[in-house]
Design an enzyme around this catalytic site. Structure first.
Site, PDB file in Angstrom:
ATOM      1  N   SER A   1       0.848  -1.183   0.000  1.00  0.00           N
ATOM      2  CA  SER A   1       0.000   0.000   0.000  1.00  0.00           C
ATOM      3  C   SER A   1       0.882   1.230   0.000  1.00  0.00           C
ATOM      4  CB  SER A   1      -0.915   0.017   1.229  1.00  0.00           C
ATOM      5  OG  SER A   1      -0.170   0.376   2.369  1.00  0.00           O
TER       6      SER A   1
ATOM      7  N   SER B   1       1.289   3.086   2.268  1.00  0.00           N
ATOM      8  CA  SER B   1       2.021   3.136   3.527  1.00  0.00           C
ATOM      9  C   SER B   1       2.361   1.717   3.964  1.00  0.00           C
ATOM     10  CB  SER B   1       1.194   3.836   4.613  1.00  0.00           C
ATOM     11  OG  SER B   1      -0.042   3.174   4.798  1.00  0.00           O
ATOM     12  N   CYS B   2       2.510   0.817   2.981  1.00  0.00           N
ATOM     13  CA  CYS B   2       2.911  -0.568   3.216  1.00  0.00           C
ATOM     14  C   CYS B   2       1.978  -1.275   4.176  1.00  0.00           C
ATOM     15  CB  CYS B   2       4.352  -0.627   3.738  1.00  0.00           C
ATOM     16  SG  CYS B   2       5.529   0.164   2.645  1.00  0.00           S
ATOM     17  N   GLY B   3       0.668  -1.077   4.000  1.00  0.00           N
ATOM     18  CA  GLY B   3      -0.258  -1.585   4.989  1.00  0.00           C
ATOM     19  C   GLY B   3      -0.896  -2.915   4.689  1.00  0.00           C
TER      20      GLY B   3
END
Length: 283
Positions: free
Chosen positions: A123, A125-127
């Site tokens: 994502s 924000s690497c989610g």
């Protein structure tokens, strides 16, 4: 100023006056979205420039490798940089062809993702991890969020953000933490978590209350912006509302609207923007 720069500035001025239209001279990085600005003087319709968030699937020699949520633009560079830092690409000359079509970037060449075939979704924000296709991001079966089981007063929003700010002990000491909290209609903070990743903080909150699903009567407070995966998490637990200090992305708004979730952003002193689900806010 060169002639090209002057023409570009003119195009920007012309298109900035066209509501809800995307700029067509380049890959779009922002979009004008209709919203409602609520303040003590009343509510007015507005248009906000919102950061575009869209999925990009990267395929290597015909096989899906990774899906990333990003703002469109420089997709070729994004893919090459990711391949290099993952140790898959040693030299750009190893790539024979790159083609972008409908948010799918197809890369062909003397490269192999063998040993790196973890098929994940990054994502913005690497989610969100563990998915290898665009379809798997949206093909879920979340609980249906009721339209009439959760309401807030206009003045509640500022009170909630004040409570969130005063509860961020680690942010106050480090300046480097995101916070996510859950609240009820009585404006009580039920759970709060801080983490360097906003998605991690939200996962911690959900993990604390996993035995109380769905969360029809609990909203989320976010200390930062709202990207797709944050709305996705709220939708999956049945939460009807997100209140954020920062701004949402286009894909976050789209998903919130699709599932009937109230999305509030840009909370400042005595005002905020409602992007979806304004019926839950009573003036």
């Amino acid at each position: 100023m060169c002639c090209g720069e002057g023409r570009l500035r003119l195009l920007m001025i012309i298109y900035s006056d066209r509501p809800l239209n995307r700029v067509s001279y380049a890959r779009v990085m922002e979009e004008r979205i209709a919203a409602q600005r609520m303040a003590s003087q009343g509510t007015v319709p507005i248009e906000e420039c919102v950061a575009v968030e869209e999925p990009l699937e990267i395929q290597i020699n015909g096989s899906p490798w990774v899906t990333t949520m990003r703002t469109p633009g420089q997709d070729r560079e994004l893919a090459i940089g990711l391949l290099y830092t993952e140790g898959i690409l040693q030299n750009e000359d190893d790539i024979t062809n790159i083609h972008l079509e409908d948010n799918v970037l197809m890369i062909e060449g003397e490269i192999s993702a063998e040993g790196h075939t973890r098929g994940f979704l990054r994502s913005s924000s690497c989610g969100v991890c563990g998915s290898a296709s665009l379809e798997s991001v949206l093909a879920r079966n979340p609980p249906k969020i009721p339209a009439d089981t959760f309401t807030l007063q206009w003045g509640d929003i500022e009170k909630l953000v004040t409570k969130l700010n005063s509860s961020q002990s680690f942010f106050q000491s480090t300046g480097g933490m995101h916070a996510v909290a859950q609240f009820n209609e009585n404006l009580e903070i039920i759970n709060l978590a801080e983490d360097v990743g906003r998605h991690n903080a939200m996962d911690k909150i959900i993990g604390q209350s996993i035995d109380a699903m769905p969360h029809y009567r609990l909203g989320f407070l976010l200390s930062g912006r709202v990207s797709f995966e944050m709305v996705q998490k709220a939708v999956m637990v049945g939460s009807p509302c997100i209140v954020a200090i920062g701004a949402p992305t286009t894909l976050a708004i789209q998903l919130a609207r699709q599932h009937g979730l109230t999305l509030i952003g840009f909370v400042r002193e005595a005002r905020f923007n409602v992007y979806t689900g304004a019926w839950r806010i009573k003036e």
